[in-house]
Write a protein that holds these residues in place. Structure first.
Motif, short mmCIF file in Angstrom:
data_model
loop_
_atom_site.label_atom_id
_atom_site.label_comp_id
_atom_site.label_asym_id
_atom_site.label_seq_id
_atom_site.Cartn_x
_atom_site.Cartn_y
_atom_site.Cartn_z
N LYS A 1 46.77 44.43 51.77
CA LYS A 1 47.46 43.65 50.74
C LYS A 1 46.49 42.72 50.03
O LYS A 1 46.52 42.59 48.80
N LEU B 1 44.35 44.77 47.70
CA LEU B 1 45.11 45.18 46.51
C LEU B 1 45.30 44.01 45.56
O LEU B 1 45.19 44.15 44.34
N GLN B 2 45.57 42.85 46.12
CA GLN B 2 45.73 41.64 45.29
C GLN B 2 44.48 41.38 44.47
O GLN B 2 44.55 41.06 43.28
N ILE C 1 44.31 43.89 41.68
CA ILE C 1 45.32 43.63 40.64
C ILE C 1 44.91 42.43 39.78
O ILE C 1 45.17 42.39 38.58
N LYS C 2 44.26 41.46 40.38
CA LYS C 2 43.83 40.26 39.63
C LYS C 2 42.91 40.64 38.48
O LYS C 2 42.89 39.98 37.46
N GLU D 1 48.34 37.56 38.52
CA GLU D 1 48.06 36.59 39.59
C GLU D 1 49.12 36.74 40.67
O GLU D 1 50.31 36.84 40.37
N PHE D 2 48.69 36.78 41.91
CA PHE D 2 49.65 36.85 43.02
C PHE D 2 50.00 35.47 43.50
O PHE D 2 49.14 34.60 43.59
#
Lengths: 168, 232
Positions: free
Chosen positions: A154, A157-158, A161-162, A167-168
């Motif tokens: 996770k 992946l975060q 994705i950033k 933004e997570f």
């Protein structure tokens, strides 16, 4: 296997075709590979159908066969990158824009391509709502190991994705 | 204007708006909801199982390939056997050839039965991922080594064939010239032994390279996934 079993099998597949769709989207990044993997998963499910005795839910059994098939379905030309980088994932080829699909999910599927096969499996089970214990049982690892690996996947992946402006 | 004034103005609070690009928020909980609600997209499910295309799984392709290679090797063994029968007139050599072939055939039957069993086996994907991969990896490595052993066995048959041919020629020369060793013998030895040695070395190197390149690559990929599953 007889016609009754075949009919039963195809009914089950229709009811749970979303599982196949999600797995192939996580493990392939273009239409051609997706079709091949879809076919392969259905073939392996059919070959293994005789082993399904109904002790668990069909979906649980299907997860296992489908993930095991996807995880060993290496393409010769290795279109998936072999190491994780934080650069943008390759654009899927020959795919028309699907306006129905949520933008965030589209980013999710795109970024997931940069993960390793086991990381994809962990995230798939997580998204399907399985507990750490259930994830461990599906993968054949301990609950603690599943928890640690899932958290790492996770985080990875975060970070990916950033790079796409989220933004997570 | 002086620097003191400039410094004072520099320190003054600026009210002008500064544009800060806002990052879009994403979280796993929202993603999970969207995942559940997602429209599945096209999944081709056939009306009948018979309409499914032939399996394209790498493991099935490897098995097909191994099957073709074994047929080819059997063909070569048969050709070598018949070549001896056709070229040699000596009855004694025929008997030697027959018994040597019988030995090779028995050992080959053992290897071929194991390789055939591997070819026919249906890999079970219903086990948990780790067990499934371990079984796959073990079977693949075992049959890679069996395949190499079978090839080297076939090589030994070839060596036997060359030995019989060489013996036949040497005997002919000895009978004709009345001598057991002269320059002709040396030339004969060179004519047979040197190419034979080079052929054997080539087969050993190429077999190892071919098996490791074609089948070993897949085994290595399986192994790397197994390593990912290890306890951390």
């Amino acid at each position: 296997m007889n016609a009754v079993a075949e009919k039963q099998f195809l009914t089950y597949i229709h009811q749970h075709k979303g599982i196949i769709s999600k797995i192939v989207r996580m493990y392939t990044d273009n239409v051609e590979d997706r079709e091949d993997l879809q076919q392969e998963i259905i073939i392996q499910l059919w070959k293994s159908f005789g082993h399904y005795k109904g002790e668990s839910q069909f979906s649980t059994w299907m997860y296992r066969v489908a993930i095991n098939t996807a995880i060993t379905f290496f393409k010769k030309d290795q279109r998936r990158p072999s190491s994780t980088t934080y650069e943008a994932a390759p654009e899927p080829k020959h795919e028309e824009y699907d306006g129905r699909q949520d933008k965030q999910l589209a980013i999710f599927y795109k970024c997931v391509q940069l993960l390793k096969p086991v990381e994809k499996a962990l995230l798939f089970y997580f998204m399907e709502g399985l507990s750490h214990r259930e994830i461990g049982q599906q993968l054949g690892i301990s609950e603690g190991n599943a928890r640690v690996k899932l958290n790492r996947s996770k985080e990875k992946l975060q970070e990916i994705i950033k790079t796409h402006g989220y933004e997570f | 204007m002086n620097f003191d004034d400039l410094e004072t103005k520099w320190d003054e609070k600026v009210d002008e708006p500064v544009y800060v690009p806002q990052k879009k928020a994403m979280n796993f909980d929202d993603l999970k909801i969207k995942w559940e609600e997602e429209d599945h997209g096209p999944v081709y499910i056939p009306q009948k199982i018979a309409h499914l295309k032939e399996a394209q799984h790498p493991l099935d392709k490897l098995k097909q390939n191994m099957k073709m290679e074994i047929y080819f090797q059997l063909l070569c063994l048969s050709l070598v056997f018949f070549a001896i029968l056709v070229h040699e007139e000596d009855e004694f050599l025929h008997v030697v050839c027959f018994f040597a072939t019988a030995v090779v055939a028995i050992i080959s039957a053992f290897y071929l039965s194991k390789l055939y069993k591997f070819y026919k086996s249906v890999h079970v994907y219903t086990l948990d991922t780790k067990d499934s991969l371990q079984e796959l990896y073990y079977n693949l490595r075992l049959n890679m080594e069996r395949y190499k052993s079978f090839t080297f066995l076939a090589m030994s048959f070839f060596i036997m064939h060359q030995g019989i041919m060489l013996y036949s020629k040497l005997e002919l020369v000895a009978v004709t010239t009345g001598q057991y060793w002269d320059n002709n013998f040396s030339l004969l030895l060179l004519k047979y032994i040197l190419p034979m040695t080079i052929s054997i070395l080539l087969v050993i190197v190429l077999t190892n390279w071919w098996v490791n390149f074609f089948y070993g690559k897949y085994a290595k990929q399986i192994k790397s996934i197994l390593d990912e599953l290890k306890e951390t």
